[in-house]
Enzyme design. Structure first.
Site, short mmCIF file in Angstrom:
data_model
loop_
_atom_site.label_atom_id
_atom_site.label_comp_id
_atom_site.label_asym_id
_atom_site.label_seq_id
_atom_site.Cartn_x
_atom_site.Cartn_y
_atom_site.Cartn_z
N ASP A 15 0.85 -0.91 -0.21
CA ASP A 15 -0.31 -0.17 0.34
C ASP A 15 0.95 1.12 0.15
O ASP A 15 1.03 2.07 1.11
CB ASP A 15 -0.74 0.21 1.30
CG ASP A 15 -2.25 0.71 1.03
OD1 ASP A 15 -1.85 1.67 0.13
OD2 ASP A 15 -3.26 0.95 1.90
N VAL A 16 1.37 1.77 -1.26
CA VAL A 16 2.54 3.04 -1.59
C VAL A 16 1.80 4.00 -1.94
O VAL A 16 2.36 4.95 -1.53
CB VAL A 16 3.15 2.85 -2.23
CG1 VAL A 16 3.92 0.83 -1.90
CG2 VAL A 16 2.96 2.53 -3.68
N LYS A 17 0.48 3.91 -2.68
CA LYS A 17 -0.08 5.09 -2.89
C LYS A 17 0.86 5.95 -3.79
O LYS A 17 0.37 6.88 -3.18
CB LYS A 17 -1.30 5.56 -1.63
CG LYS A 17 -2.06 4.78 -0.93
CD LYS A 17 -3.09 5.54 -0.20
CE LYS A 17 -4.16 4.94 0.33
NZ LYS A 17 -3.31 3.40 1.41
N ARG A 18 1.51 5.73 -4.16
CA ARG A 18 2.29 6.34 -5.30
C ARG A 18 1.57 6.59 -6.28
O ARG A 18 0.76 6.61 -7.28
CB ARG A 18 3.41 5.91 -5.59
CG ARG A 18 4.31 4.98 -4.48
CD ARG A 18 4.70 6.18 -3.52
NE ARG A 18 6.06 5.44 -3.03
CZ ARG A 18 5.91 5.94 -1.60
NH1 ARG A 18 5.11 6.57 -1.27
NH2 ARG A 18 6.78 5.09 -0.90
#
Length: 301
Positions: free
Chosen positions: A107-110
């Site tokens: 879950d990096v949401k880049r």
């Protein structure tokens, strides 16, 4: 439920992420356990609020998840806050998960473009990379087309992506319910436009079969999706779009409402829960995961 250490089909060489997701669902069901070492959770677990504490926490969650679920989702921000030592801790957690045959969603949401977003994909989706995971979350708000290189890299390596479409936080509604002004998605909400773009990408993927696509969307479980312009009665007819669904458990989403929330998308929903099981503590975690996995499985029949 047996507690073997691997997921049949999850590590098949050459398999797409969609195929491996289907194998995880068939073997262990649709529950995904979050790995979120909040400072307060570390304290409740009797751990220090440090990289070492986060590592112990994360590796304990992985150990408890093995044989009970097929998917885990570390929230990397809770490791990143400890700097370099936090990333070392995360690398060890990810290594444990890979060795156990779990599917890992980072879950990096880049959200970026050009060579920058390509570098993010290289970091998280390249086989053998220290931070290698099976899929990552991405923010598409510079345009889904800006993510073409991560899409290419994911396809090349049999990895997955989950694009934010309709998220549970109320602040997002202003953007995600806004109507696209021009282009091929004109007249649709931003959330619906992302969903349509993802469905098109899955339909055009030459490696995909008739099951799950390898690119999914994030649709929060606490939402009325019709308010975001999404008709849950209409799912892609040939290739299912996977849905990463935060908001169950602690945030108030009820697993009994899975089908009424997601309609035709329910078959591909990854039921993501973190605090509702993590707050049970290290001694009761495995039992809590198993109980919740059984409940989710009962809803899906």
């Amino acid at each position: 439920m047996t507690h073997g250490s691997s997921i049949p089909g999850a590590s098949i060489p050459g398999a797409t992420f969609g195929e491996r997701l289907a194998a995880a669902f068939a073997s262990r069901g649709q529950l995904c356990v979050g790995i979120d070492p909040h400072s307060w959770l570390l304290t409740e677990w009797g751990l220090t609020d440090s990289a070492a504490g986060a590592e112990t926490f994360g590796r304990s969650v992985v150990a408890a998840a093995v044989g009970r679920v097929g998917i885990v989702k570390p929230q990397v921000a809770f490791f990143e806050r400890f700097g370099a030592a936090g990333f070392v801790a995360l690398e060890r957690v990810l290594a444990d998960a890979r060795a156990a045959g779990l599917l890992v969603i980072g879950d990096v949401k880049r959200g970026d473009l050009g060579t920058s977003v390509e570098a993010y994909a290289d970091a998280w989706l390249t086989p053998g990379a220290p931070l290698e995971v099976d899929a990552i979350t991405l923010a598409p708000y510079m345009g889904v087309a800006s993510l073409q290189r991560p899409i290419d890299i994911a396809r090349e390596h049999g990895k997955g992506l989950f694009l934010l479409a309709a998220t549970s936080n109320p602040e997002a509604a202003t953007v995600q319910q806004a109507v696209v002004a021009n282009g091929p998605r004109a007249g649709l909400t931003v959330a619906r436009a992302v969903l349509e773009d993802v469905a098109e990408l899955n339909a055009d993927d030459p490696r995909g079969g008739a099951g799950f696509g390898s690119i999914g969307v994030v649709l929060g479980a606490t939402l009325t999706l019709a308010n975001f312009g999404i008709n849950i009665a209409l799912a892609p007819p040939t290739r299912q779009t996977p849905v990463l669904a935060p908001g169950f458990g602690h945030q108030g989403g009820n697993i009994m409402d899975l089908t009424s929330i997601y309609g035709e998308y329910a078959e591909g929903v990854i039921v993501s829960e973190s605090r509702s099981v993590l707050s049970q503590g290290p001694d009761r975690l495995a039992a809590a995961i198993e109980r919740r996995a059984t409940e989710v499985g009962a809803v899906r029949g």
